[in-house]
Design a protein around this motif. Structure first.
Motif, PDB file in Angstrom:
ATOM      1  N   GLU A  37     -25.442   1.381   6.542  1.00 50.02           N
ATOM      2  CA  GLU A  37     -24.961   2.270   5.482  1.00 50.02           C
ATOM      3  C   GLU A  37     -23.953   1.537   4.614  1.00 50.02           C
ATOM      4  O   GLU A  37     -23.270   0.639   5.082  1.00 50.02           O
ATOM      5  CB  GLU A  37     -24.252   3.494   6.087  1.00 50.02           C
ATOM      6  CG  GLU A  37     -25.189   4.395   6.833  1.00 50.02           C
ATOM      7  CD  GLU A  37     -24.488   5.661   7.306  1.00 50.02           C
ATOM      8  OE1 GLU A  37     -23.842   6.317   6.481  1.00 50.02           O
ATOM      9  OE2 GLU A  37     -24.593   5.955   8.497  1.00 50.02           O
ATOM     10  N   ARG A  38     -23.858   1.969   3.358  1.00 50.40           N
ATOM     11  CA  ARG A  38     -22.825   1.427   2.474  1.00 50.40           C
ATOM     12  C   ARG A  38     -21.584   2.267   2.640  1.00 50.40           C
ATOM     13  O   ARG A  38     -21.645   3.485   2.481  1.00 50.40           O
ATOM     14  CB  ARG A  38     -23.261   1.502   1.008  1.00 50.40           C
ATOM     15  CG  ARG A  38     -24.271   0.476   0.658  1.00 50.40           C
ATOM     16  CD  ARG A  38     -24.214   0.100  -0.818  1.00 50.40           C
ATOM     17  NE  ARG A  38     -24.981  -1.099  -1.002  1.00 50.40           N
ATOM     18  CZ  ARG A  38     -24.490  -2.324  -0.852  1.00 50.40           C
ATOM     19  NH1 ARG A  38     -23.218  -2.494  -0.579  1.00 50.40           N
ATOM     20  NH2 ARG A  38     -25.249  -3.371  -1.011  1.00 50.40           N
ATOM     21  N   SER A  75     -22.283 -15.125   6.870  1.00 48.28           N
ATOM     22  CA  SER A  75     -22.156 -15.998   5.711  1.00 48.28           C
ATOM     23  C   SER A  75     -23.460 -16.176   4.940  1.00 48.28           C
ATOM     24  O   SER A  75     -23.447 -16.567   3.790  1.00 48.28           O
ATOM     25  CB  SER A  75     -21.592 -17.346   6.136  1.00 48.28           C
ATOM     26  OG  SER A  75     -22.360 -17.822   7.196  1.00 48.28           O
ATOM     27  N   SER A  76     -24.619 -15.888   5.575  1.00 49.83           N
ATOM     28  CA  SER A  76     -25.853 -16.058   4.803  1.00 49.83           C
ATOM     29  C   SER A  76     -25.958 -15.004   3.702  1.00 49.83           C
ATOM     30  O   SER A  76     -26.907 -15.004   2.926  1.00 49.83           O
ATOM     31  CB  SER A  76     -27.070 -16.012   5.708  1.00 49.83           C
ATOM     32  OG  SER A  76     -27.164 -14.748   6.275  1.00 49.83           O
ATOM     33  N   GLN A  77     -24.965 -14.094   3.651  1.00 48.07           N
ATOM     34  CA  GLN A  77     -24.939 -13.131   2.561  1.00 48.07           C
ATOM     35  C   GLN A  77     -24.396 -13.745   1.266  1.00 48.07           C
ATOM     36  O   GLN A  77     -24.366 -13.099   0.240  1.00 48.07           O
ATOM     37  CB  GLN A  77     -24.068 -11.929   2.929  1.00 48.07           C
ATOM     38  CG  GLN A  77     -24.624 -11.096   4.072  1.00 48.07           C
ATOM     39  CD  GLN A  77     -25.854 -10.332   3.673  1.00 48.07           C
ATOM     40  OE1 GLN A  77     -25.988  -9.938   2.534  1.00 48.07           O
ATOM     41  NE2 GLN A  77     -26.760 -10.135   4.611  1.00 48.07           N
ATOM     42  N   ASN A  78     -23.915 -15.011   1.341  1.00 45.95           N
ATOM     43  CA  ASN A  78     -23.476 -15.668   0.109  1.00 45.95           C
ATOM     44  C   ASN A  78     -24.692 -15.904  -0.775  1.00 45.95           C
ATOM     45  O   ASN A  78     -25.751 -16.304  -0.280  1.00 45.95           O
ATOM     46  CB  ASN A  78     -22.838 -17.032   0.427  1.00 45.95           C
ATOM     47  CG  ASN A  78     -21.557 -16.879   1.197  1.00 45.95           C
ATOM     48  OD1 ASN A  78     -20.803 -15.941   0.959  1.00 45.95           O
ATOM     49  ND2 ASN A  78     -21.327 -17.783   2.124  1.00 45.95           N
ATOM     50  N   ARG A  79     -24.490 -15.649  -2.057  1.00 47.58           N
ATOM     51  CA  ARG A  79     -25.650 -15.772  -2.956  1.00 47.58           C
ATOM     52  C   ARG A  79     -25.317 -16.589  -4.194  1.00 47.58           C
ATOM     53  O   ARG A  79     -24.202 -16.513  -4.698  1.00 47.58           O
ATOM     54  CB  ARG A  79     -26.061 -14.382  -3.435  1.00 47.58           C
ATOM     55  CG  ARG A  79     -26.866 -13.660  -2.405  1.00 47.58           C
ATOM     56  CD  ARG A  79     -26.992 -12.228  -2.770  1.00 47.58           C
ATOM     57  NE  ARG A  79     -26.737 -11.448  -1.564  1.00 47.58           N
ATOM     58  CZ  ARG A  79     -26.517 -10.173  -1.544  1.00 47.58           C
ATOM     59  NH1 ARG A  79     -26.480  -9.491  -2.658  1.00 47.58           N
ATOM     60  NH2 ARG A  79     -26.303  -9.551  -0.420  1.00 47.58           N
ATOM     61  N   ILE A  80     -26.325 -17.354  -4.653  1.00 53.07           N
ATOM     62  CA  ILE A  80     -26.202 -18.068  -5.926  1.00 53.07           C
ATOM     63  C   ILE A  80     -27.343 -17.561  -6.802  1.00 53.07           C
ATOM     64  O   ILE A  80     -28.490 -17.508  -6.339  1.00 53.07           O
ATOM     65  CB  ILE A  80     -26.340 -19.591  -5.729  1.00 53.07           C
ATOM     66  CG1 ILE A  80     -25.238 -20.095  -4.773  1.00 53.07           C
ATOM     67  CG2 ILE A  80     -26.272 -20.325  -7.075  1.00 53.07           C
ATOM     68  CD1 ILE A  80     -25.402 -21.546  -4.358  1.00 53.07           C
ATOM     69  N   ARG A 118     -21.864 -15.188  -5.460  1.00 59.83           N
ATOM     70  CA  ARG A 118     -21.280 -13.988  -4.874  1.00 59.83           C
ATOM     71  C   ARG A 118     -21.087 -14.256  -3.388  1.00 59.83           C
ATOM     72  O   ARG A 118     -22.042 -14.554  -2.684  1.00 59.83           O
ATOM     73  CB  ARG A 118     -22.218 -12.797  -5.083  1.00 59.83           C
ATOM     74  CG  ARG A 118     -21.646 -11.494  -4.613  1.00 59.83           C
ATOM     75  CD  ARG A 118     -22.617 -10.357  -4.952  1.00 59.83           C
ATOM     76  NE  ARG A 118     -22.189  -9.137  -4.329  1.00 59.83           N
ATOM     77  CZ  ARG A 118     -22.393  -8.843  -3.056  1.00 59.83           C
ATOM     78  NH1 ARG A 118     -23.032  -9.684  -2.282  1.00 59.83           N
ATOM     79  NH2 ARG A 118     -21.956  -7.716  -2.557  1.00 59.83           N
ATOM     80  N   THR A 119     -19.838 -14.178  -2.923  1.00 61.41           N
ATOM     81  CA  THR A 119     -19.591 -14.388  -1.497  1.00 61.41           C
ATOM     82  C   THR A 119     -19.704 -13.054  -0.774  1.00 61.41           C
ATOM     83  O   THR A 119     -19.566 -11.994  -1.385  1.00 61.41           O
ATOM     84  CB  THR A 119     -18.191 -14.982  -1.257  1.00 61.41           C
ATOM     85  OG1 THR A 119     -17.261 -14.204  -1.996  1.00 61.41           O
ATOM     86  CG2 THR A 119     -18.101 -16.416  -1.673  1.00 61.41           C
ATOM     87  N   ALA A 120     -19.947 -13.109   0.527  1.00 61.18           N
ATOM     88  CA  ALA A 120     -20.071 -11.883   1.317  1.00 61.18           C
ATOM     89  C   ALA A 120     -18.732 -11.148   1.331  1.00 61.18           C
ATOM     90  O   ALA A 120     -17.665 -11.757   1.255  1.00 61.18           O
ATOM     91  CB  ALA A 120     -20.478 -12.239   2.738  1.00 61.18           C
ATOM     92  N   THR A 121     -18.784  -9.838   1.382  1.00 62.58           N
ATOM     93  CA  THR A 121     -17.575  -9.027   1.510  1.00 62.58           C
ATOM     94  C   THR A 121     -17.692  -8.189   2.785  1.00 62.58           C
ATOM     95  O   THR A 121     -18.764  -8.131   3.394  1.00 62.58           O
ATOM     96  CB  THR A 121     -17.421  -8.059   0.330  1.00 62.58           C
ATOM     97  OG1 THR A 121     -18.523  -7.140   0.387  1.00 62.58           O
ATOM     98  CG2 THR A 121     -17.414  -8.783  -0.999  1.00 62.58           C
ATOM     99  N   LEU A 122     -16.614  -7.534   3.115  1.00 65.50           N
ATOM    100  CA  LEU A 122     -16.651  -6.659   4.285  1.00 65.50           C
ATOM    101  C   LEU A 122     -17.671  -5.533   4.077  1.00 65.50           C
ATOM    102  O   LEU A 122     -18.233  -5.004   5.022  1.00 65.50           O
ATOM    103  CB  LEU A 122     -15.247  -6.101   4.534  1.00 65.50           C
ATOM    104  CG  LEU A 122     -14.809  -5.877   5.972  1.00 65.50           C
ATOM    105  CD1 LEU A 122     -15.217  -6.964   6.915  1.00 65.50           C
ATOM    106  CD2 LEU A 122     -13.329  -5.621   6.031  1.00 65.50           C
ATOM    107  N   GLU A 123     -17.907  -5.212   2.825  1.00 61.55           N
ATOM    108  CA  GLU A 123     -18.919  -4.195   2.504  1.00 61.55           C
ATOM    109  C   GLU A 123     -20.302  -4.648   2.997  1.00 61.55           C
ATOM    110  O   GLU A 123     -21.052  -3.856   3.582  1.00 61.55           O
ATOM    111  CB  GLU A 123     -18.927  -3.979   0.988  1.00 61.55           C
ATOM    112  CG  GLU A 123     -19.952  -2.977   0.494  1.00 61.55           C
ATOM    113  CD  GLU A 123     -19.499  -1.527   0.635  1.00 61.55           C
ATOM    114  OE1 GLU A 123     -18.398  -1.208   0.189  1.00 61.55           O
ATOM    115  OE2 GLU A 123     -20.259  -0.730   1.189  1.00 61.55           O
ATOM    116  N   ASP A 124     -20.620  -5.947   2.794  1.00 60.84           N
ATOM    117  CA  ASP A 124     -21.903  -6.484   3.280  1.00 60.84           C
ATOM    118  C   ASP A 124     -21.957  -6.437   4.805  1.00 60.84           C
ATOM    119  O   ASP A 124     -22.994  -6.166   5.398  1.00 60.84           O
ATOM    120  CB  ASP A 124     -22.089  -7.942   2.831  1.00 60.84           C
ATOM    121  CG  ASP A 124     -22.132  -8.075   1.320  1.00 60.84           C
ATOM    122  OD1 ASP A 124     -22.838  -7.286   0.692  1.00 60.84           O
ATOM    123  OD2 ASP A 124     -21.440  -8.963   0.794  1.00 60.84           O
TER     124      ASP A 124
END
Ligand SMILES: Nc1ncnc2c1ncn2[C@@H]1O[C@H](COP(=O)(O)OP(=O)(O)OP(=O)(O)O)[C@@H](O)[C@H]1O
Length: 304
Positions: free
Chosen positions: A299-300, A219-224, A285-291
């Motif tokens: 890898e992406r 969840s720390s991948q959430n960004r403002i 931007r909330t985290a996605t499974l991609e993150d």
């Protein structure tokens, strides 16, 4: 239930599947994600009885998948690569041909209807669109009414509409009581379609979780983000609740990383009001499974 324990496959000196263990529940849509070469196809083919494991056990609804691969084959349906279809046969002829391979098969008319292929029944396979070919490939995989279905990247190369139509087909198969194991390169697909997702990397199983759980754990991948030209505010932003990191780009964009998106956002708005700052360009931007994938494999998925 499908129960996999310590499954291992070696090719010469290379161990390409390294003692992985997981369960797949009945009537589950189970996704397998991983970069190229992670071992997804090898794992799926061992469960399908097509490759023999060097170690480990496979229990498929009470059938020993390692010792009784023939019994497994009657229980499972494997989607063919659409390139493996017979181009000169019609849709109906293709289904009838596959039905003739089994002692008992579903009615052709029922399959045509279930896979929305009635209007195409007399068309040659070579004249079908990409989505229709994929639907036919799956129809052929379920001719013998299997309990478990394996789909290897079922929507690769399809346009968004055809992809959504195929998701409906997968949901329908699950609602009929089947268990589905699929591999995909599309994160959005895994999030929407799969009940649980296994992420594999270099022959190892990182873990199996629900898509939302994978995301919550990251969840720390959430960004403002917002615009701020005055650097002196940065230490104050660091103290806003939930903020784990603050970054300022050259173009004056501030990015706050947070593990509590809504709390951080409301505190930020209060803080900005107090300081009479406008928060121009505010976005989240909330985290996605991609993150999640990137964090675990480096890898992406969209690039692999
Ligand atoms: N028959 C084989 N002989 C030797 N090595 C093999 C064989 N089949 C697969 N491998 C190797 O095993 C590893 C895992 O391959 P696998 O096809 O299972 O990966 P994958 O996760 O399905 O990748 P992809 O997304 O590209 O399909 C790769 O390094 C591959 O080169």
């Amino acid at each position: 239930m499908i129960r996999i324990r310590q499954l291992t496959k070696r090719y010469g000196p290379h161990t390409v599947v390294k003692g992985i263990s997981f369960d797949v529940q009945e009537q589950e849509i189970f996704g397998m994600l991983g970069p190229n070469g992670a071992g997804k196809t090898t794992t799926m083919e061992m469960i399908e009885g097509l490759r023999k494991p060097d170690e480990g056990s496979i229990d498929l609804f009470g059938v020993d998948g390692v010792r009784q691969p023939q019994s497994v084959k009657a229980m499972i349906g494997v989607q063919l690569q659409s390139t493996a279809l017979f181009d000169h046969l019609t849709v109906k002829e293709s289904i009838e041909l596959y039905a003739s391979f089994y002692p008992q098969a579903r009615k052709t008319s029922e399959l045509l209807q279930a896979f929305h292929l009635q209007e195409k029944e007399n068309d040659r396979v070579k004249h079908l669109s990409g989505g229709q070919r994929q639907r036919l490939a799956i129809a052929l995989a379920v001719v013998h009414d299997p309990k478990v279905i394996f789909l290897d990247e079922p929507t690769t190369g399809l346009d968004p509409k055809a992809r959504r139509d195929l998701w409906d087909v997968v949901f329908q198969l699950r609602d009929e009581g089947r268990t589905i194991i699929l591999s995909t390169h599309y994160m959005e697909e895994a999030e929407i379609l799969c009940d649980r997702v296994a992420i594999m990397n270099k022959g190892e199983m990182i873990d199996v979780r629900k898509p939302a759980e994978w995301i919550r754990n990251l969840s720390s991948q959430n960004r403002i983000t917002f615009l701020l030209s005055d650097k002196t505010y940065l230490p104050e932003l660091q103290r806003i609740s939930g903020v784990t990191d603050v970054k300022l780009d050259q173009d004056d964009t501030v990015t706050l990383h947070t593990n509590e998106l809504s709390e951080t956002l409301s505190d930020l708005i209060l803080w900005a009001k107090e300081k009479h700052l406008p928060l121009n360009g505010l976005g989240t931007r909330t985290a996605t499974l991609e993150d999640v994938f990137l964090a675990h494999t480096g890898e992406r998925l969209s690039e692999v």
